[in-house]
Write a protein that holds these residues in place. Structure first.
Motif, PDB file in Angstrom:
ATOM      1  N   HIS A  32       5.224   3.711  -7.852  1.00 44.14           N
ATOM      2  CA  HIS A  32       4.558   5.012  -7.932  1.00 44.14           C
ATOM      3  C   HIS A  32       5.119   5.848  -6.781  1.00 44.14           C
ATOM      4  O   HIS A  32       4.909   5.518  -5.606  1.00 44.14           O
ATOM      5  N   LEU A  33       5.831   6.914  -7.112  1.00 46.90           N
ATOM      6  CA  LEU A  33       6.509   7.732  -6.103  1.00 46.90           C
ATOM      7  C   LEU A  33       5.925   9.145  -6.087  1.00 46.90           C
ATOM      8  O   LEU A  33       5.586   9.705  -7.143  1.00 46.90           O
ATOM      9  N   TYR A  34       5.831   9.714  -4.876  1.00 45.36           N
ATOM     10  CA  TYR A  34       5.293  11.059  -4.701  1.00 45.36           C
ATOM     11  C   TYR A  34       6.220  11.835  -3.762  1.00 45.36           C
ATOM     12  O   TYR A  34       6.578  11.333  -2.694  1.00 45.36           O
ATOM     13  N   SER A  61       6.674   3.956  12.360  1.00 42.83           N
ATOM     14  CA  SER A  61       7.521   4.345  11.218  1.00 42.83           C
ATOM     15  C   SER A  61       6.808   4.290   9.876  1.00 42.83           C
ATOM     16  O   SER A  61       7.452   4.488   8.844  1.00 42.83           O
ATOM     17  N   SER A  62       5.483   4.063   9.856  1.00 42.56           N
ATOM     18  CA  SER A  62       4.768   4.002   8.576  1.00 42.56           C
ATOM     19  C   SER A  62       3.550   4.924   8.598  1.00 42.56           C
ATOM     20  O   SER A  62       2.710   4.815   9.483  1.00 42.56           O
ATOM     21  N   PRO A 107       0.826  -1.215   0.000  1.00 46.04           N
ATOM     22  CA  PRO A 107       0.000   0.000   0.000  1.00 46.04           C
ATOM     23  C   PRO A 107       0.852   1.253   0.000  1.00 46.04           C
ATOM     24  O   PRO A 107       1.987   1.259   0.475  1.00 46.04           O
ATOM     25  N   CYS A 108       0.296   2.322  -0.525  1.00 43.98           N
ATOM     26  CA  CYS A 108       1.026   3.578  -0.591  1.00 43.98           C
ATOM     27  C   CYS A 108       1.296   4.099   0.817  1.00 43.98           C
ATOM     28  O   CYS A 108       0.379   4.234   1.632  1.00 43.98           O
ATOM     29  N   HIS A 109       2.555   4.389   1.092  1.00 45.36           N
ATOM     30  CA  HIS A 109       2.947   4.834   2.428  1.00 45.36           C
ATOM     31  C   HIS A 109       4.243   5.635   2.332  1.00 45.36           C
ATOM     32  O   HIS A 109       4.893   5.677   1.281  1.00 45.36           O
ATOM     33  N   VAL A 110       4.615   6.232   3.429  1.00 45.06           N
ATOM     34  CA  VAL A 110       5.895   6.914   3.534  1.00 45.06           C
ATOM     35  C   VAL A 110       6.584   6.405   4.793  1.00 45.06           C
ATOM     36  O   VAL A 110       5.926   6.178   5.823  1.00 45.06           O
ATOM     37  N   TRP A 159       9.682  10.197   0.774  1.00 44.45           N
ATOM     38  CA  TRP A 159       8.927  10.075  -0.472  1.00 44.45           C
ATOM     39  C   TRP A 159       7.892   8.967  -0.328  1.00 44.45           C
ATOM     40  O   TRP A 159       8.196   7.860   0.105  1.00 44.45           O
ATOM     41  N   TRP A 160       6.652   9.265  -0.696  1.00 45.03           N
ATOM     42  CA  TRP A 160       5.584   8.265  -0.690  1.00 45.03           C
ATOM     43  C   TRP A 160       5.845   7.253  -1.800  1.00 45.03           C
ATOM     44  O   TRP A 160       6.367   7.607  -2.867  1.00 45.03           O
TER      45      TRP A 160
END
Length: 416
Positions: free
Chosen positions: A157-159, A177-178, A136-139, A218-219
């Motif tokens: 996929h990076l943000y 940490s997430s 899942p999308c996370h940082v 970075w996400w």
């Protein structure tokens, strides 16, 4: 082995492995249909400990990619006819490195070649997945990430950090940490998450032999493309982690205090990767230790700076302008030469509300005034018959920007 012994093995190994590998909340326990795995007592134990298992058809060992690996390894080792235990161990190591299925071992990766002296494959994690498997999308709160693609392809996929107000961050379920995004980035609900259209996605598909650097904060969302994918990564600690650990301790204190006091809070607010809900006293103790470690790091850093300059005069806190100027120093050139390829932003999609699109550079200057807008559009539909949930309030309290400001204030007040 019976069900009791099996449960003991799970208790002693599963969660420590999940934490060590930083598997986030997407991990699933895969086991076959052995009686001790499917017994009533084991099923109840798994449910009690919130371990999600993968439904497994009977007589289907071929569904597990690692079984194919073991078959090839056994066949290769058997052909060499080891005569003793020492030879067996050596042949297993030799064949695991030379096996075409996994053409490189973790130990072969020398991260020092990428500008991190002394770092080798021992400080790495091995990831094996199948087509469609995703994270899942996370940082990540700490450090940066180096990823080597060994076999198959994975799409990232990076943000950038400046997109954080538009990623709809949440800390529920809580995991140290997430920070997760509420948005399904590959199929976003733009009516529910309209600000996601302002993000600046960088999409890249890693092929075997390529290495990706995921910068700090970075996400990222990751998905396997091929039937079998193998990658190796290493999380790189950074000096900025000292302050990040204070931020994480503040977050955990608030989340546990808020959720423990809410009788209507669902029991799954704590991610299964966390052992138990720590007491408030434990959280305050950990916060104090994090602040102490940060203060000691800053003291040693100042001492080292003064030793080089010969300055032994009274210390003063640098102004905000001086801090920003210090942070503007150019980064050292990367050692990759012509092999270094930047990951460019993905062009804006048409007709998805990009009229309000903001560039990544502009988003770096986001202020606290943007926070009230970055909420779930469903949450804004508040009528007289609906009560604001504790999770909605908590999402605001532990928003990354709020936590950063609270941490700065806390460190200022506690600094000697």
């Amino acid at each position: 082995m019976n069900s009791t012994v099996y449960q003991k093995i799970l208790k002693e190994n599963v969660r420590p492995s999940v934490r060590q590998l930083k598997l986030k909340r997407s991990w699933v326990l895969q086991q076959d249909n052995d009686p001790k795995h499917t017994s009533k007592s084991t099923s109840e134990w798994l449910k009690k400990n919130k371990m999600k298992t993968l439904e497994w058809p009977s007589q289907s060992p071929d569904l597990n990619p690692i079984e194919m690996l073991w078959h090839d390894l056994k066949k290769a080792v058997h052909a060499r006819k080891p005569s003793n235990k020492a030879e067996l161990q050596q042949f297993c190591k030799d064949e695991s490195v030379g096996n075409d299925s996994v053409p490189v071992s973790v130990q072969d990766v020398v991260w020092a070649d990428f500008g991190f002296p002394g770092r080798d494959g021992k400080e790495s994690s091995l990831w094996v997945g199948s087509s469609g498997a995703n994270t899942p999308c996370h940082v990540d709160s700490y450090g940066c990430n180096l990823v080597l693609q060994v076999q198959g392809r994975k799409t990232w996929h990076l943000y950038p950090p400046g997109d954080t107000p538009h990623m709809y961050p949440t800390r529920i379920p809580y995991e140290e940490s997430s920070i997760f995004s509420k948005v399904n980035v590959v199929n976003p609900d733009r009516s529910r998450f309209p600000l996601f259209s302002r993000t600046s996605p960088h999409v890249v598909t890693l092929h075997p032999g390529q290495v990706l650097l995921v910068p700090r904060h970075w996400w990222h969302y990751v998905q396997s493309v091929d039937d079998m994918t193998v990658s190796i990564n290493s999380w790189i600690e950074l000096d900025s982690d000292h302050e990040s650990r204070v931020q994480e301790a503040v977050t955990r204190t608030l989340v546990c205090l808020f959720k423990s006091a809410d009788p209507c809070s669902p029991p799954d607010w704590l991610n299964p990767t966390e052992d138990e809900v720590p007491t408030h006293q434990t959280n305050l103790r950990d916060l104090s230790r994090a602040v102490g470690a940060y203060t000691e790091y800053q003291r040693e850093k100042q001492w080292s700076r003064d030793s080089r300059t010969g300055n032994s005069g009274p210390k003063r806190r640098r102004t905000e302008g001086e801090v920003e100027a210090a942070g503007d120093k150019p980064l050292p050139s990367a050692p990759f030469g012509p092999h270094l390829s930047p990951v460019a932003p993905t062009p804006p999609e048409p007709n998805v509300g990009r009229a309000e699109y903001c560039s990544a550079d502009a988003q770096q200057n986001v202020t606290i005034e943007t926070l009230p807008k970055a909420c779930d559009s469903h949450a804004r539909q508040l009528g007289s018959d609906r009560t604001i949930s504790s999770e909605e309030v908590l999402d605001c309290l532990v928003d990354p920007q709020v936590i950063r400001l609270v941490t700065e204030l806390l460190l200022q007040r506690l600094s000697p």
